[in-house]
Design a protein around this motif. Structure first.
Motif, PDB file in Angstrom:
ATOM      1  N   THR A  62       0.983  -1.069   0.000  1.00  0.00           N
ATOM      2  CA  THR A  62       0.079   0.123  -0.116  1.00  0.00           C
ATOM      3  C   THR A  62       0.743   1.141  -0.008  1.00  0.00           C
ATOM      4  OG1 THR A  62      -1.851  -1.196   1.232  1.00  0.00           O
ATOM      5  CG2 THR A  62      -1.695   1.288   1.217  1.00  0.00           C
ATOM      6  N   PRO A  67      -1.480  -1.178  -6.913  1.00  0.00           N
ATOM      7  CA  PRO A  67      -2.753  -1.409  -7.060  1.00  0.00           C
ATOM      8  C   PRO A  67      -3.447  -2.677  -6.518  1.00  0.00           C
ATOM      9  CG  PRO A  67      -1.751  -0.876  -9.161  1.00  0.00           C
ATOM     10  CD  PRO A  67      -0.704  -1.070  -8.231  1.00  0.00           C
ATOM     11  N   GLN A  68      -4.354  -2.558  -5.738  1.00  0.00           N
ATOM     12  CA  GLN A  68      -5.048  -3.922  -5.160  1.00  0.00           C
ATOM     13  C   GLN A  68      -4.890  -5.171  -6.069  1.00  0.00           C
ATOM     14  OE1 GLN A  68      -6.595  -2.987  -2.200  1.00  0.00           O
ATOM     15  NE2 GLN A  68      -6.908  -5.230  -1.601  1.00  0.00           N
ATOM     16  N   ASP A  69      -5.261  -4.886  -7.407  1.00  0.00           N
ATOM     17  CA  ASP A  69      -5.514  -6.094  -8.350  1.00  0.00           C
ATOM     18  C   ASP A  69      -4.315  -6.527  -8.770  1.00  0.00           C
ATOM     19  OD1 ASP A  69      -4.860  -3.920 -10.035  1.00  0.00           O
ATOM     20  OD2 ASP A  69      -5.902  -4.490 -11.507  1.00  0.00           O
ATOM     21  N   ARG A  70      -2.962  -5.980  -8.183  1.00  0.00           N
ATOM     22  CA  ARG A  70      -1.699  -6.448  -8.586  1.00  0.00           C
ATOM     23  C   ARG A  70      -0.970  -6.681  -7.279  1.00  0.00           C
ATOM     24  NH1 ARG A  70       0.156  -3.640 -13.232  1.00  0.00           N
ATOM     25  NH2 ARG A  70       1.274  -5.468 -13.659  1.00  0.00           N
ATOM     26  N   GLN A  71      -1.737  -6.728  -6.188  1.00  0.00           N
ATOM     27  CA  GLN A  71      -0.797  -7.116  -4.917  1.00  0.00           C
ATOM     28  C   GLN A  71      -0.383  -8.555  -5.000  1.00  0.00           C
ATOM     29  OE1 GLN A  71      -3.325  -6.201  -1.662  1.00  0.00           O
ATOM     30  NE2 GLN A  71      -2.211  -4.194  -1.401  1.00  0.00           N
ATOM     31  N   ALA A 107       3.316   0.874  -8.937  1.00  0.00           N
ATOM     32  CA  ALA A 107       2.718   2.310  -9.762  1.00  0.00           C
ATOM     33  C   ALA A 107       3.905   3.177  -9.758  1.00  0.00           C
ATOM     34  CB  ALA A 107       1.371   2.858  -8.998  1.00  0.00           C
TER      35      ALA A 107
END
Length: 109
Positions: A62, A67-71, A107
């Motif tokens: 974080t 991004p959440q979808d790449r964690q 990112a």
């Protein structure tokens, strides 16, 4: 323990310029949050890297802007970098460099 945290903070402050880390109000500067987080949670972070998941790794992702979808991809990348942080002398800057190096999931800001 509180003692080890205090020692860690002392080590950090002696190895960096304290003014670089904190605002005049004593708050960690935004661009130093990753450094501070890794320095204070290094051993827990190494354990999460070994497992490929965990609350410390999630918090770091974080802070890094993953991004959440790449964690999941970031966690797999972190786990693949774990063997390189086993050296006892691994410092927070080296760990950060290993995690962001060749990590396409982070990112750009």
């Amino acid at each position: 323990s509180a003692c080890s945290v205090t020692e860690t903070v002392k080590d950090i402050l002696s190895s960096t310029t304290p003014g670089d880390w904190f605002t005049a109000d004593g708050v960690v500067k935004g661009d130093q949050k990753v450094n501070a987080f890794v320095a204070l949670n290094l051993e827990n972070l190494k354990q999460d890297m070994a497992q490929g998941h965990g609350e410390y790794l999630t918090s770091l992702s974080t802070l890094l802007g993953v991004p959440q979808d790449r964690q999941a991809s970031f966690f797999a990348h972190a786990q693949s970098r774990y063997p390189f942080v086993l050296a006892p002398q691994s410092n927070p800057q080296e760990v950060i460099a290993l995690l962001v190096e060749k990590a396409p999931v982070i990112a750009t800001r």
